[in-house]
Design a protein around this motif. Structure first.
Motif, mmCIF file in Angstrom:
data_model
loop_
_atom_site.group_PDB
_atom_site.id
_atom_site.type_symbol
_atom_site.label_atom_id
_atom_site.label_comp_id
_atom_site.label_asym_id
_atom_site.label_seq_id
_atom_site.Cartn_x
_atom_site.Cartn_y
_atom_site.Cartn_z
ATOM 1 N N GLY A 259 -1.120 2.203 3.900
ATOM 2 C CA GLY A 259 -0.357 2.720 5.160
ATOM 3 C C GLY A 259 -0.044 1.372 6.141
ATOM 4 O O GLY A 259 -0.194 0.506 5.952
ATOM 5 N N GLN A 260 0.648 1.988 7.321
ATOM 6 C CA GLN A 260 1.165 0.833 8.159
ATOM 7 C C GLN A 260 2.147 -0.164 7.824
ATOM 8 O O GLN A 260 1.875 -1.164 8.304
ATOM 9 C CB GLN A 260 -0.158 0.466 9.074
ATOM 10 C CG GLN A 260 -1.619 1.463 9.328
ATOM 11 C CD GLN A 260 -0.729 2.354 10.461
ATOM 12 O OE1 GLN A 260 0.046 2.179 10.951
ATOM 13 N NE2 GLN A 260 -1.573 3.402 10.553
ATOM 14 N N GLU A 261 2.733 0.396 6.986
ATOM 15 C CA GLU A 261 3.747 -0.517 6.203
ATOM 16 C C GLU A 261 4.782 -1.136 7.518
ATOM 17 O O GLU A 261 5.184 -2.346 7.369
ATOM 18 C CB GLU A 261 4.593 0.054 5.426
ATOM 19 C CG GLU A 261 3.941 0.393 4.008
ATOM 20 C CD GLU A 261 3.147 -0.815 3.355
ATOM 21 O OE1 GLU A 261 4.068 -1.862 3.340
ATOM 22 O OE2 GLU A 261 2.312 -0.435 2.837
ATOM 23 N N ARG A 262 4.794 -0.276 8.644
ATOM 24 C CA ARG A 262 5.614 -1.144 9.759
ATOM 25 C C ARG A 262 5.221 -2.264 10.279
ATOM 26 O O ARG A 262 6.044 -3.165 10.768
ATOM 27 C CB ARG A 262 5.963 0.033 10.680
ATOM 28 C CG ARG A 262 7.233 -0.163 11.688
ATOM 29 C CD ARG A 262 7.385 0.888 12.569
ATOM 30 N NE ARG A 262 6.290 1.213 13.295
ATOM 31 C CZ ARG A 262 5.764 0.722 14.440
ATOM 32 N NH1 ARG A 262 6.521 -0.471 15.042
ATOM 33 N NH2 ARG A 262 4.679 0.933 15.082
ATOM 34 N N GLY B 112 3.499 -4.417 6.686
ATOM 35 C CA GLY B 112 3.865 -4.442 5.369
ATOM 36 C C GLY B 112 4.298 -6.017 4.838
ATOM 37 O O GLY B 112 4.191 -6.866 5.755
ATOM 38 N N GLU B 113 4.795 -5.967 3.855
ATOM 39 C CA GLU B 113 5.341 -7.535 3.296
ATOM 40 C C GLU B 113 6.424 -8.147 4.303
ATOM 41 O O GLU B 113 7.188 -7.302 4.781
ATOM 42 C CB GLU B 113 5.763 -7.465 1.920
ATOM 43 C CG GLU B 113 4.950 -6.903 0.890
ATOM 44 C CD GLU B 113 3.753 -7.745 0.733
ATOM 45 O OE1 GLU B 113 3.744 -9.039 0.990
ATOM 46 O OE2 GLU B 113 2.382 -7.538 0.262
ATOM 47 N N THR C 55 6.103 -8.946 7.127
ATOM 48 C CA THR C 55 5.946 -8.599 8.584
ATOM 49 C C THR C 55 5.451 -10.094 9.286
ATOM 50 O O THR C 55 4.390 -10.772 8.790
ATOM 51 C CB THR C 55 5.227 -7.425 8.739
ATOM 52 O OG1 THR C 55 3.892 -7.492 8.162
ATOM 53 C CG2 THR C 55 6.031 -6.132 8.104
ATOM 54 N N ARG D 89 1.122 -9.735 9.263
ATOM 55 C CA ARG D 89 0.617 -9.989 7.992
ATOM 56 C C ARG D 89 0.866 -11.461 7.654
ATOM 57 O O ARG D 89 -0.292 -11.993 7.023
ATOM 58 C CB ARG D 89 1.525 -9.052 6.780
ATOM 59 C CG ARG D 89 0.490 -9.157 5.593
ATOM 60 C CD ARG D 89 1.441 -8.360 4.567
ATOM 61 N NE ARG D 89 0.719 -8.194 3.363
ATOM 62 C CZ ARG D 89 -0.149 -7.234 2.736
ATOM 63 N NH1 ARG D 89 0.058 -6.214 3.470
ATOM 64 N NH2 ARG D 89 -0.618 -7.170 1.655
ATOM 65 N N ALA E 235 0.420 8.112 1.843
ATOM 66 C CA ALA E 235 -0.813 7.363 1.766
ATOM 67 C C ALA E 235 -2.152 7.958 1.733
ATOM 68 O O ALA E 235 -2.954 7.462 1.150
ATOM 69 C CB ALA E 235 -0.577 6.509 3.317
#
Length: 517
Positions: A143-146, A149-150, A152, A155, A286
């Motif tokens: 979850g929490q891709e916003r 996510g890749e 970002t 990250r 998710a």
């Protein structure tokens, strides 16, 4: 003694595991067998009992008798620290110095051999399932891709170990503490200190002690300190002010977690020194991934629609319980929808349902039989997972009648009777009754209100939030997040205003569509 006898006696070697004396030519194969058997062979009866035994697993155990401490003398270990000191990792069950149950194999790496060896009852006891399955790496974080996510920004910073001061804001069970746990594991591997405090129990002196230690670590060893404060909104203004100079100069990197709006619960000065990360409710997809990970860990078998045998989960073990445990695929889907994006609620609900069915299956195993299935299996159905869950909605509305003035007439009649009293107020009551009798009747508000509640009750997945443009934005943080952006204030327009008032998931729904014309 003859020379041949002396030579025969010199060739005898004592096994350091079982203490048996064997010829030197046979000692290596015998030692291999002893180590493979775990050293469980009984001690020879010729050995006299020791009055002061060495700690199990210590270096003194397994040595020849001449090399051991004398009977009655205390045994001191160079590595003896506290309880369980002096034990080797094998003797301590593979646990680390912290004594974690899952220390041998981190739960974030799936169901490995050490955890799969446990029975289902052992996996369900002790720590809650949500705690045991807490991921250890960003790759296992769901979850929490916003925000994570890749590609970002956050990250990239976390993977490069350039961790800024953060305020994690989000609803319960969305992954705030888990993200801090992942940062802790990563930072410890890279030589940084990670200290955890809870604002519900920590005091100002505890914070000052941590900061003092952080100053010493930075000055003497050039070592960074990351301080995680759970429920940071519980700290008052003076306690939050303690962090300001140390976050400013980089003595500590602060990570705070809160379920409350930081604009109102965190000091503006501290807020300006931290980056606010807004975490959202987990999506239904998710949640399904989180639940399936728990199913694999527990060794359950998923029973699809029309499936009588079930699909075994990857890494499951048939020895995990007395009877094989199945769970309906529909039960997992329902649980993912009903937990409203809260992973903790979903995992705890799954744990409670499985525990209840296993306990019932031990007492009356025949009653748990599924249609056409094995008579000795335990089945967790959709009704079982619903049993321990309850959704609550804060929704209240009085407005909307066929005659909008009817409510005003009723309130006026009540106040008039209260001021005047009987029998003079009889005329007021009569006027009110006649007004209601002649007023047009409608139950469309009740029907529409019922439709709203039914829509929320049957909604699949997390409940949709209020659109951002309808939210008030009294602080700079909320404005930066898009609160109130593009809102059209109706009194400023002469005609009707075209504006969306429903969330994206509810657009196009007419709750008055069943009204009679």
């Amino acid at each position: 003694m003859e020379p041949t006898e002396c030579a025969e006696e010199e060739r005898l070697v004592q096994c350091p595991v079982c203490l048996r004396e064997l010829p030197g030519a046979d000692i290596n194969p015998h030692l291999d067998r002893c180590l493979q058997a775990g050293g469980a062979q009984p001690e020879p009866p010729s050995k006299r009992p020791r009055l002061a035994a060495a700690p199990p697993g210590s270096q003194a155990e397994g040595q020849p008798e001449e090399a051991r401490p004398a009977a009655g003398s205390p045994v001191f270990s160079l590595f003896h620290k506290g309880r369980g000191g002096g034990q080797s990792p094998a003797a301590a069950g593979g646990q680390s110095g912290a004594g974690r149950d899952e220390a041998a194999v981190p739960p974030g790496h799936g169901c490995a051999a050490a955890l799969c060896g446990e029975s289902l009852a052992q996996k369900l006891e002790g720590k809650p399932l949500a705690e045991r399955l807490r991921p250890d790496t960003l790759g296992d974080y769901v979850g929490q891709e916003r925000v994570l996510g890749e590609q970002t920004l956050l990250r990239s910073l976390l993977e490069s170990q350039e961790i800024p001061s953060l305020i994690l804001w989000g609803p319960p069970g969305c992954g705030k503490t888990t993200l801090a746990h992942i940062i802790a594991n990563s930072s410890k591997k890279n030589g940084m200190r990670f200290v955890t405090l809870s604002a519900t129990s920590a005091k100002t002196n505890d914070v000052r002690d941590v900061i003092s230690q952080a100053q010493n670590e930075k000055r003497l060893f050039k070592r960074k300190t990351i301080l995680f404060i759970d429920e940071i909104h519980r700290f008052n203004k003076s306690q939050q002010d303690t962090f300001l100079p140390h976050v400013e100069c980089g003595t500590v990197t602060l990570i705070g977690a809160t379920t409350e709006n930081p604009s109102f619960q965190v000091n503006a000065a501290l807020l300006s020194r931290c980056r606010v990360i807004v975490l959202e409710k987990l999506s239904a997809e998710a949640m399904e991934a989180v639940l399936m990970r728990a199913v694999r860990f527990l060794g359950l078998q998923v029973l699809g629609q029309g499936d009588q045998q079930g699909t075994p989960a990857t890494g499951s073990s048939s020895k995990s319980s007395e009877f094989p445990v199945y769970i309906e695929e529909k039960a997992l889907n329902t649980l993912a929808y009903l937990c409203d994006g809260d992973a903790r609620t979903g995992l705890n609900g799954l744990q409670l349902a499985v525990q209840a069915r296993v306990a019932a299956g031990r007492n009356t195993p025949l009653s748990t039989t599924a249609k056409g299935g094995d008579a000795h299996r335990i089945l967790v159905t959709e009704e079982h997972v619903k049993e321990g869950l309850q959704r609550s909605h804060i929704l209240y509305d009085r407005a909307g009648l066929a005659d909008p003035l009817a409510l005003t007439q009723a309130v006026a009649a009540y106040q008039g009777c209260h001021f005047i009293g009987m029998p003079e107020c009889e005329v007021i009551l009569a006027q009110c009754v006649v007004y209601f009798a002649r007023a047009p009747k409608s139950i469309e508000v009740y029907r529409a209100y019922g439709n709203v509640k039914e829509c929320l009750r049957m909604h699949t997945g997390p409940l949709p939030p209020v659109p951002l443009h309808l939210r008030n934005a009294p602080t700079r943080l909320m404005k930066n997040l898009g609160y109130g952006k593009g809102y059209k204030y109706n009194p400023m327009y002469k005609g009707p205003v075209e504006q969306d008032y429903l969330p994206e998931e509810l657009k196009g729904i007419d709750f008055f569509k069943e009204r009679k014309t």
